[in-house]
Enzyme design. Structure first.
Site, PDB file in Angstrom:
ATOM      1  N   THR A 123       4.318  10.472   1.865  1.00 23.83           N
ATOM      2  CA  THR A 123       4.133   8.847   2.013  1.00 23.83           C
ATOM      3  C   THR A 123       5.362   8.176   2.651  1.00 23.83           C
ATOM      4  O   THR A 123       6.265   8.737   2.309  1.00 23.83           O
ATOM      5  CB  THR A 123       3.683   8.454   0.597  1.00 23.83           C
ATOM      6  OG1 THR A 123       3.861   6.889   0.650  1.00 23.83           O
ATOM      7  CG2 THR A 123       4.795   9.069  -0.532  1.00 23.83           C
ATOM      8  N   ASP A 124       5.230   6.982   3.117  1.00 27.52           N
ATOM      9  CA  ASP A 124       6.357   6.135   3.544  1.00 27.52           C
ATOM     10  C   ASP A 124       7.155   5.739   2.429  1.00 27.52           C
ATOM     11  O   ASP A 124       8.293   5.588   2.428  1.00 27.52           O
ATOM     12  CB  ASP A 124       5.948   5.117   4.409  1.00 27.52           C
ATOM     13  CG  ASP A 124       4.830   4.029   3.543  1.00 27.52           C
ATOM     14  OD1 ASP A 124       4.680   4.493   2.578  1.00 27.52           O
ATOM     15  OD2 ASP A 124       4.716   3.246   4.309  1.00 27.52           O
ATOM     16  N   GLU A 125       6.563   5.850   1.216  1.00 25.58           N
ATOM     17  CA  GLU A 125       7.104   5.317  -0.173  1.00 25.58           C
ATOM     18  C   GLU A 125       8.512   6.102  -0.379  1.00 25.58           C
ATOM     19  O   GLU A 125       9.564   5.766  -1.160  1.00 25.58           O
ATOM     20  CB  GLU A 125       6.334   5.281  -1.271  1.00 25.58           C
ATOM     21  CG  GLU A 125       5.180   4.414  -0.874  1.00 25.58           C
ATOM     22  CD  GLU A 125       4.584   3.775  -2.456  1.00 25.58           C
ATOM     23  OE1 GLU A 125       5.071   4.028  -3.310  1.00 25.58           O
ATOM     24  OE2 GLU A 125       3.380   3.012  -2.086  1.00 25.58           O
ATOM     25  N   TYR A 147       6.072   7.621  -8.968  1.00 30.14           N
ATOM     26  CA  TYR A 147       5.080   8.213  -8.058  1.00 30.14           C
ATOM     27  C   TYR A 147       5.939   8.696  -6.497  1.00 30.14           C
ATOM     28  O   TYR A 147       5.980   9.567  -6.094  1.00 30.14           O
ATOM     29  CB  TYR A 147       4.206   7.538  -7.707  1.00 30.14           C
ATOM     30  CG  TYR A 147       3.685   7.601  -6.213  1.00 30.14           C
ATOM     31  CD1 TYR A 147       2.558   8.787  -5.926  1.00 30.14           C
ATOM     32  CD2 TYR A 147       3.533   6.775  -4.976  1.00 30.14           C
ATOM     33  CE1 TYR A 147       2.019   8.827  -4.980  1.00 30.14           C
ATOM     34  CE2 TYR A 147       3.125   7.187  -3.848  1.00 30.14           C
ATOM     35  CZ  TYR A 147       2.160   8.192  -3.813  1.00 30.14           C
ATOM     36  OH  TYR A 147       1.523   8.706  -2.605  1.00 30.14           O
ATOM     37  N   LYS A 151       6.926  12.476  -5.189  1.00 32.84           N
ATOM     38  CA  LYS A 151       6.403  12.786  -3.786  1.00 32.84           C
ATOM     39  C   LYS A 151       7.504  13.261  -2.973  1.00 32.84           C
ATOM     40  O   LYS A 151       7.691  14.188  -2.339  1.00 32.84           O
ATOM     41  CB  LYS A 151       5.728  11.689  -2.779  1.00 32.84           C
ATOM     42  CG  LYS A 151       4.502  11.233  -3.399  1.00 32.84           C
ATOM     43  CD  LYS A 151       3.467  12.370  -3.557  1.00 32.84           C
ATOM     44  CE  LYS A 151       2.740  12.651  -1.923  1.00 32.84           C
ATOM     45  NZ  LYS A 151       1.849  13.615  -2.037  1.00 32.84           N
ATOM     46  N   ASN A 246       1.537  -9.184   1.829  1.00 31.34           N
ATOM     47  CA  ASN A 246       0.312  -9.008   1.115  1.00 31.34           C
ATOM     48  C   ASN A 246      -0.414 -10.352   1.153  1.00 31.34           C
ATOM     49  O   ASN A 246      -1.648 -10.292   1.267  1.00 31.34           O
ATOM     50  CB  ASN A 246       0.441  -8.679  -0.317  1.00 31.34           C
ATOM     51  CG  ASN A 246       1.069  -7.060  -0.443  1.00 31.34           C
ATOM     52  OD1 ASN A 246       0.751  -6.445   0.367  1.00 31.34           O
ATOM     53  ND2 ASN A 246       1.768  -6.898  -1.541  1.00 31.34           N
TER      54      ASN A 246
END
Ligand code: NAD
Ligand code: DAU
Length: 344
Positions: A123-125, A147, A151, A246
């Site tokens: 993931t980009d996170e 999270y 990752k 958002n």
């Protein structure tokens, strides 16, 4: 080609399995998935009876099950994970277990089975919040949620198996996916399904957090592309080339669905909420990958899919575990003024 897919009952995994079975009539898929709350056999009901697909219900942390599933397999595409950031804030233990320990078990068994390719879906996170510019594959990892940290830990394990054990692995890092079969706790399906019922959407903080959105069918096309053309030891970013705060995205969906602005209700922010993710996808493009779904078309397809598939998402929203989780979340976040039912 015989593939082992992990987490194939989840959102992206199920879209990937359907896509490769359709695109490659000679390919076979074994799906190793324990079926957590996020895993749903209905996601692959259309392929389940076929001879080219088999679901094995087991934990990726179980070395015997992993070894058994890897027998005769050419490549592994590893999706299985705990994937929801909010849940990792409430309870990170399962994230460490599945995302870190589970990935380690798979790497070990893939090494023993001498698979020819191991694609680790990340993931980009892992890059953390990027205030300016775009994350490139060699950038340092600065994960901020449990999270993202789990990752990032898995990414580093994959890297180490590649360098030390010459495991032919590569890592992909994608941005926020959207599309069919996404569990309705994630922002977009929550928004769409709440709006269908004229229920409010809880907007975290000031709504100015920026996410890049990739249609899931483009993501799975990119994974198929990298499975065949990616280079061992490399990391590839997979973005959607559609970044938006958002608030802006929600406004777009609200107008498309013809709902009143009052349905968007600000709530206190997610702790540690990353302000902006942004991926530089030059490396993927240089290999020749092209997106197939313009953002507006993909967003319309997604809304239409949830409209046509109430029978898929209603039971998930009704299920006890789902409610219990949100009740805890909202009680914790909004204190004694919380009325969890007001947010759904
Ligand atoms: P998901 O939560 O929809 O599905 C996860 C799947 O993994 C489920 O089917 C679940 O049953 C299975 N699983 C969980 N723990 C397991 C275990 N111990 N053993 C076997 N199976 C287990 O996830 P998703 O959104 O489809 O994400 C798939 C992968 O892509 C994850 O690795 C995630 O980190 C990554 N990713 C997701 C996004 C996104 O926007 N959703 C973006 C970038 C990367
Ligand atoms: O960036 C890739 C990641 O995208 C994946 O690695 C994760 O698995 C996936 O869950 C997703 O993480 P996000 O935290 O970005 O997704 P989520 O859908 O939870 O939230 C998207 C944005 O919307 C985020 O800025 C938080 C906000 N949000 C989310 C929810 C659920 C709200 O404002 N209200 C909400 O109720």
């Amino acid at each position: 080609m015989k593939l082992l897919v992990t987490g194939g009952l989840g959102f992206i995994g199920s879209n990937f399995v359907r896509h490769v079975l359709k695109s490659h009539p000679s390919w076979r898929v074994v799906n190793l998935d324990i079926r957590t709350y996020a895993g749903n056999p209905a996601n692959l009901a259309d392929v389940a009876g076929g001879l080219r697909y088999r679901w094995v219900r087991a934990d990726i942390r179980d070395p015997h099950a992993a070894a058994e599933c890897m027998r005769g397999v050419d490549a592994v595409v590893h999706f299985a994970a705990e994937s929801h950031v909010d849940r990792s804030i409430l309870d990170a233990a399962s994230f460490v277990q599945t995302n870190v320990v589970g990935t380690h078990v798979l790497l070990e068994e893939a090494r023993r089975a001498a698979v020819e390719r191991f694609v680790h879906v990340s993931t980009d996170e892992v890059y953390g919040s990027v205030e300016k510019g775009f994350s490139r594959e060699a950038d340092p990892l600065e994960p901020n949620s449990p999270y993202a940290a789990s990752k990032a830990a898995a990414d580093l394990l994959v890297r180490s198996y590649c360098v030390t054990h010459k495991l032919p692995a590569l890592i992909t890092r994608s941005s926020n996916n959207f599309g069919p079969y996404q569990f309705p706790e994630k922002a977009l399906p929550l928004l769409i399904t709440n709006f269908f019922d004229d229920q409010p959407f809880p907007l975290y903080g000031d709504g100015m957090n920026v996410r890049d959105w990739v249609y899931v069918l483009d993501h799975v096309r990119a994974l198929e592309f990298l499975l065949l053309k990616g280079r061992t030891g490399e990391v590839y970013n997979i973005g959607g080339m559609h970044a938006a705060p958002n608030k802006e995205l929600i406004e777009r969906v609200r107008k498309l669905m013809g709902k009143p602005a009052s349905l968007v209700q600000p709530v206190p922010d997610r702790p540690g909420h990353d302000r902006r993710y942004a991926l530089d996808c030059g490396k993927l493009k240089a290999l020749g990958f092209k997106h197939a779904y313009p953002f507006d078309e993909a967003l319309n397809l997604t809304i239409a899919w949830y409209r046509a598939n109430e029978a898929w998402w209603r039971p998930l929203k009704k299920a006890g575990g789902y409610r219990k989780y949100y009740d805890r979340q909202y009680a914790a976040r909004l204190g004694r003024h919380a009325d969890p039912s007001s947010a759904r």
